[in-house]
Design a protein around this motif. Structure first.
Motif, short mmCIF file in Angstrom:
data_model
loop_
_atom_site.label_atom_id
_atom_site.label_comp_id
_atom_site.label_asym_id
_atom_site.label_seq_id
_atom_site.Cartn_x
_atom_site.Cartn_y
_atom_site.Cartn_z
N PHE A 131 3.23 5.87 -5.85
CA PHE A 131 3.18 5.99 -7.30
C PHE A 131 1.88 6.65 -7.76
O PHE A 131 1.85 7.25 -8.84
CB PHE A 131 3.34 4.61 -7.94
CG PHE A 131 4.76 4.26 -8.26
CD1 PHE A 131 5.23 4.32 -9.56
CD2 PHE A 131 5.64 3.90 -7.27
CE1 PHE A 131 6.55 4.00 -9.86
CE2 PHE A 131 6.96 3.58 -7.54
CZ PHE A 131 7.42 3.64 -8.85
N ALA A 132 0.84 6.54 -6.97
CA ALA A 132 -0.42 7.19 -7.35
C ALA A 132 -0.33 8.70 -7.29
O ALA A 132 -1.13 9.39 -7.94
CB ALA A 132 -1.55 6.70 -6.45
N LEU A 179 0.82 -1.21 0.00
CA LEU A 179 0.00 0.00 0.00
C LEU A 179 0.86 1.26 0.00
O LEU A 179 0.54 2.24 -0.68
CB LEU A 179 -0.92 -0.01 1.21
CG LEU A 179 -2.03 -1.07 1.21
CD1 LEU A 179 -2.77 -1.05 2.54
CD2 LEU A 179 -2.99 -0.84 0.06
N SER A 180 1.95 1.25 0.75
CA SER A 180 2.81 2.44 0.80
C SER A 180 3.39 2.75 -0.57
O SER A 180 3.43 3.91 -1.00
CB SER A 180 3.93 2.23 1.82
OG SER A 180 3.40 2.04 3.12
N LEU A 181 3.85 1.72 -1.29
CA LEU A 181 4.45 1.95 -2.60
C LEU A 181 3.39 2.35 -3.63
O LEU A 181 3.63 3.24 -4.46
CB LEU A 181 5.20 0.70 -3.06
CG LEU A 181 6.00 0.83 -4.35
CD1 LEU A 181 7.10 1.87 -4.20
CD2 LEU A 181 6.59 -0.51 -4.76
N ASN A 236 -8.27 -6.96 -3.08
CA ASN A 236 -9.51 -6.19 -3.25
C ASN A 236 -10.67 -7.09 -3.69
O ASN A 236 -11.80 -6.95 -3.20
CB ASN A 236 -9.31 -5.07 -4.26
CG ASN A 236 -8.49 -3.93 -3.70
OD1 ASN A 236 -8.29 -3.80 -2.50
ND2 ASN A 236 -7.99 -3.07 -4.58
N PHE A 237 -10.38 -8.02 -4.57
CA PHE A 237 -11.44 -8.94 -5.03
C PHE A 237 -11.96 -9.78 -3.86
O PHE A 237 -13.17 -9.94 -3.69
CB PHE A 237 -10.89 -9.84 -6.13
CG PHE A 237 -11.81 -10.98 -6.49
CD1 PHE A 237 -12.93 -10.75 -7.28
CD2 PHE A 237 -11.57 -12.27 -6.04
CE1 PHE A 237 -13.78 -11.80 -7.60
CE2 PHE A 237 -12.41 -13.31 -6.35
CZ PHE A 237 -13.53 -13.08 -7.15
N ARG A 238 -11.05 -10.29 -3.07
CA ARG A 238 -11.47 -11.12 -1.93
C ARG A 238 -12.21 -10.29 -0.87
O ARG A 238 -13.20 -10.75 -0.27
CB ARG A 238 -10.24 -11.79 -1.32
CG ARG A 238 -10.53 -12.72 -0.17
CD ARG A 238 -11.26 -13.98 -0.64
NE ARG A 238 -11.49 -14.88 0.47
CZ ARG A 238 -10.63 -15.83 0.86
NH1 ARG A 238 -9.47 -15.97 0.21
NH2 ARG A 238 -10.91 -16.63 1.85
N LEU A 239 -11.76 -9.07 -0.63
CA LEU A 239 -12.41 -8.23 0.37
C LEU A 239 -13.80 -7.80 -0.08
O LEU A 239 -14.74 -7.76 0.72
CB LEU A 239 -11.55 -7.00 0.65
CG LEU A 239 -10.21 -7.25 1.35
CD1 LEU A 239 -9.44 -5.94 1.50
CD2 LEU A 239 -10.40 -7.90 2.71
N TYR A 240 -13.95 -7.45 -1.34
CA TYR A 240 -15.25 -7.02 -1.84
C TYR A 240 -16.26 -8.16 -1.78
O TYR A 240 -17.41 -7.97 -1.39
CB TYR A 240 -15.12 -6.49 -3.27
CG TYR A 240 -14.80 -5.01 -3.36
CD1 TYR A 240 -15.67 -4.12 -3.96
CD2 TYR A 240 -13.63 -4.50 -2.83
CE1 TYR A 240 -15.40 -2.77 -4.05
CE2 TYR A 240 -13.33 -3.15 -2.91
CZ TYR A 240 -14.21 -2.29 -3.52
OH TYR A 240 -13.93 -0.95 -3.59
N GLN A 250 -3.77 4.49 -8.87
CA GLN A 250 -4.83 5.31 -8.31
C GLN A 250 -6.15 4.53 -8.22
O GLN A 250 -6.85 4.61 -7.20
CB GLN A 250 -5.02 6.57 -9.17
CG GLN A 250 -3.88 7.57 -9.07
CD GLN A 250 -4.09 8.76 -9.98
OE1 GLN A 250 -5.02 8.76 -10.80
NE2 GLN A 250 -3.25 9.76 -9.86
N ARG A 251 -6.44 3.77 -9.23
CA ARG A 251 -7.70 3.02 -9.22
C ARG A 251 -7.70 1.95 -8.13
O ARG A 251 -8.68 1.78 -7.39
CB ARG A 251 -7.94 2.38 -10.58
CG ARG A 251 -9.26 1.66 -10.69
CD ARG A 251 -9.58 1.30 -12.13
NE ARG A 251 -10.87 0.62 -12.23
CZ ARG A 251 -11.42 0.28 -13.37
NH1 ARG A 251 -10.82 0.58 -14.52
NH2 ARG A 251 -12.59 -0.34 -13.39
N LEU A 252 -6.60 1.22 -7.99
CA LEU A 252 -6.52 0.20 -6.94
C LEU A 252 -6.59 0.81 -5.55
O LEU A 252 -7.25 0.26 -4.65
CB LEU A 252 -5.23 -0.61 -7.10
CG LEU A 252 -5.14 -1.54 -8.32
CD1 LEU A 252 -3.73 -2.11 -8.45
CD2 LEU A 252 -6.15 -2.66 -8.21
N CYS A 253 -5.94 1.95 -5.36
CA CYS A 253 -5.96 2.59 -4.05
C CYS A 253 -7.35 3.10 -3.70
O CYS A 253 -7.81 2.96 -2.56
CB CYS A 253 -4.95 3.73 -4.02
SG CYS A 253 -3.22 3.19 -4.11
#
Length: 670
Positions: A144-145, A138-140, A235-239, A162-165
């Motif tokens: 970059f975002a 997440l930090s990296l 993200n897929f697993r969390l959603y 940006q989209r993933l974050c």
């Protein structure tokens, strides 16, 4: 006779392999070898004996485990790397023949596609393992975002980060998983609890970034490729775990206009409460949107109204929650010297309703995205901001009467410039956006600085907004993860709780001694001398002035002197003595001492002060003697270790005492 072993076939020479030997064995280039090691999680190793591992070579080199390199021989990515190498040769040959169209066709359609899905499954066999490794990812990705688009950092990579974050932030908002945040020099720290695991990451501030040339962006880009794949899986697993559809709908046009979180539309299946199991519940920034079925929409509105009514009822009964049996327990220490017990964090219900009953408006000078993210993560559904900050706001009208709190970062606004009934305002941008003139204030609205949001979240409750008013000196913003150890200075605790025995009284004595020269009540003898010169006093009493001054340090003689002169000079200074006595009582109260410890008269009792100082010195001397006797019974090794510990403790205590004295001076000055 035993069999003679060949040199370099056993021991460290067999267990370790150099980087050059590894590259030759895998038959790939050095950059591809670095990428492969980053993807697979293989790092250099340091042998115990470099000479034996390098087979009597004295050159400094990098070593790897031989088994790790043998494990890489069966990696499917090796075939992809070799295909890329062959393709680059074909493109170079086409360009050498001046066949530009063929080179463009090969690069467009012949580039092999590299996927890292199998590596994610290999490195993280369980989902908990993937969550534990989210800190660096997440930090990296957030770094970059926020970077500008350059030749080394393509715009596609930045858009993907940006989209993933933003998708990850939407999960935190929906699940109420965010716990703490801290503003530091490096950036903004966030901490969330995801399926029982604490995840902390760093988000840089949105300043104008300048890409430097001393950073190897190829290696960082390799980490970005791996971490972006990892975060996509997470993200897929969390959603899916909370019943949301992944990926959420993304509006590119809205994102270009600065909507950020508002550019995403979350969809969740609500088949449990509806007859149609395939129907979807659409959620966008806390507001429900229409679906295809009218019946589904009607039931959804009922569900939303029921949730809002329950949430309003919880907000009204927030004061009585602490007395509930289901409230969190508070663990208290049995003794003051015991360790501080860790208190349980707030549950999801309490964190979800922290800002639920408020409507916020973010001014144009305040950082919009972090404030919006924190407010939404802690229950706020109605957030407006200035139109220049982007679209997606609840309202752009700064004079809207529904706004309860406004986040500003400007100098103090005087009350006299409040907006009257006439409704003075600035130029309208459109029908839905109205802005105030500079220096204007809407009556009945709470104006706060951005730090109020962070401090309320870390404290778990709503703090006093007047301490964070525009232009006010803000309270110290402390890290929520640092716990004060016994003996250290704690800015959160009061000064009386941290002071040692006799420290407050000693500081009060020092302040009195320092202020004797400036205090007019402490120079009565000098005033009597001036009175004798003016002729207002009996000249016959001036012969024994020196003897009376010498007898002042004795407590009994000093009291007798006051009794003898009660009808003479003392009667003229009676009101002044009462004022000085009242001042001493106030100083004693500020220092945390009882009033009985102060002398009855207006002047300090030097005999009492000297006796208490002697008692403290005698007690300290006895402790030092007892400590020396114990040290004599220790061995030499333990005594040296104890002296080191004692030195570090004394250094820590001196630093804490210095901070307490500084705080004491500031409190007295205020």
């Amino acid at each position: 006779m035993g069999k003679i072993k060949k040199k370099g076939t056993s021991g460290q020479a067999r267990n370790y392999i150099t980087r050059t030997q590894a590259v030759r064995k895998l038959q790939i280039s050095l950059p591809d070898f670095r990428r492969l090691c980053i993807f697979k999680g293989i790092y250099p190793r340091e042998p115990r004996n470099n000479k034996k591992a390098s087979k009597t070579s004295s050159q400094a080199t990098t070593f790897y485990y031989t088994k790790d390199i043998q494990y890489l021989l069966h990696e499917p990515l090796l075939a992809k790397f070799r295909e890329q190498k062959a393709l680059s040769k074909k493109i170079a040959r086409s360009l050498g023949r001046n066949e530009v169209n063929d080179a463009v066709r090969l690069e467009k359609y012949g580039t092999p596609k590299i996927t890292l899905d199998h590596i994610i499954r290999e490195r993280y066999p369980t989902f908990v393992d993937a969550i534990r490794d989210l800190d660096d990812a997440l930090s990296l990705l957030f770094l970059f975002a926020n970077l500008p688009s350059t030749s080394t950092v393509p715009s596609k990579v930045i858009a993907r980060c940006q989209r993933l974050c933003h998708e990850f932030e939407h999960y935190l908002i929906t699940s109420n998983s965010l716990r703490k945040s801290f503003l530091s020099i490096k950036g903004i720290y966030y901490q969330a609890t995801i399926q029982g695991q604490d995840v902390m990451w760093l988000v840089p501030y949105r300043f104008v970034q300048k890409a430097t040339q001393d950073v190897d962006y190829r290696i960082m880009g390799t980490f970005v490729d791996f971490y972006s794949t990892l975060l996509g899986f997470v993200n897929f697993r969390l959603y899916t775990s909370i019943g949301l559809v992944y990926p959420p709908k993304f509006n590119a046009e809205s994102d270009e206009r600065g909507a950020e979180l508002g550019a995403f539309t979350l969809e969740g299946r609500v088949g449990d409460g509806l007859e149609n199991g395939d129907s979807l519940k659409t959620i966008a920034n806390g507001h429900s949107q229409t679906t295809n079925s009218v019946e589904v929409q009607r039931q959804l509105e009922q569900v939303v109204q029921l949730e809002e009514s329950e949430q309003d009822q919880e907000n009204d009964n927030q004061a009585g929650k602490e007395e509930n049996d289901d409230a969190l327990d508070k663990f208290e220490t049995a003794a003051p010297e015991a360790d501080t017990l860790a208190q349980p964090d707030l549950d999801s219900n309490q964190t979800a309703s922290l800002f639920a009953s408020f409507t916020f408006y973010i001014s144009r000078e305040a950082p919009r995205h972090p404030i919006e993210f924190l407010l939404r993560a802690f229950g706020c559904r109605r957030i407006g901001w200035d139109p220049v900050l982007g679209e997606g706001a609840y309202t752009n009208d700064e004079i809207d009467g529904r706004i309860t709190h406004q986040v500003v970062d400007r100098p103090s606004l005087p009350e006299s410039t409040s907006l009257g009934e006439s409704g003075e305002q600035g130029q309208n941008v459109d029908n839905n956006s109205r802005t105030l003139r500079p220096g204007m204030r809407v009556p009945g609205r709470t104006y706060i600085q951005p730090q109020w949001v962070w401090d309320c979240i870390n404290a778990g409750r709503l703090l006093r907004p007047d301490l964070y008013a525009p232009g006010a000196t803000l309270p110290p913003h402390l890290s929520p993860w640092v716990q004060a150890a016994p003996g250290q200075y704690d800015p959160r605790a009061s000064l009386a709780e941290q002071e040692l025995d006799g420290e407050a009284q000693q500081a009060l004595e020092e302040s009195r001694n320092d202020g004797k020269e400036d205090d007019p009540s402490s120079s009565d003898v000098e005033s009597s001398e001036e009175g004798s010169v003016d002729g207002r006093m009996d000249i016959a009493g001036s012969d024994n002035e020196e003897d009376e001054v010498d007898e002042v340090p004795a407590e009994e003689d000093f009291a007798g002197f006051e009794d003898e002169e009660a009808g003479g000079v003392g009667s003229g200074n009676e009101h002044e003595d009462e004022r000085s006595q009242h001042q001493k009582e106030l100083e004693a109260e500020a220092a945390g001492l009882p009033f009985s410890s102060t002398p009855v008269s207006g002047k300090p009792s030097t005999g009492t002060i000297g006796t208490e100082a002697k008692k403290r010195a005698l007690k300290k001397q006895k402790e030092e003697e007892e400590l020396e006797r114990r040290k004599m019974m220790m061995s030499r090794k333990k005594r040296k270790l104890f002296e080191k510990m004692q030195y570090s403790n004394s250094k820590r205590d001196a630093e804490a005492e210095k901070l307490r004295s500084k705080r004491r001076r500031l409190e007295r000055a205020s």
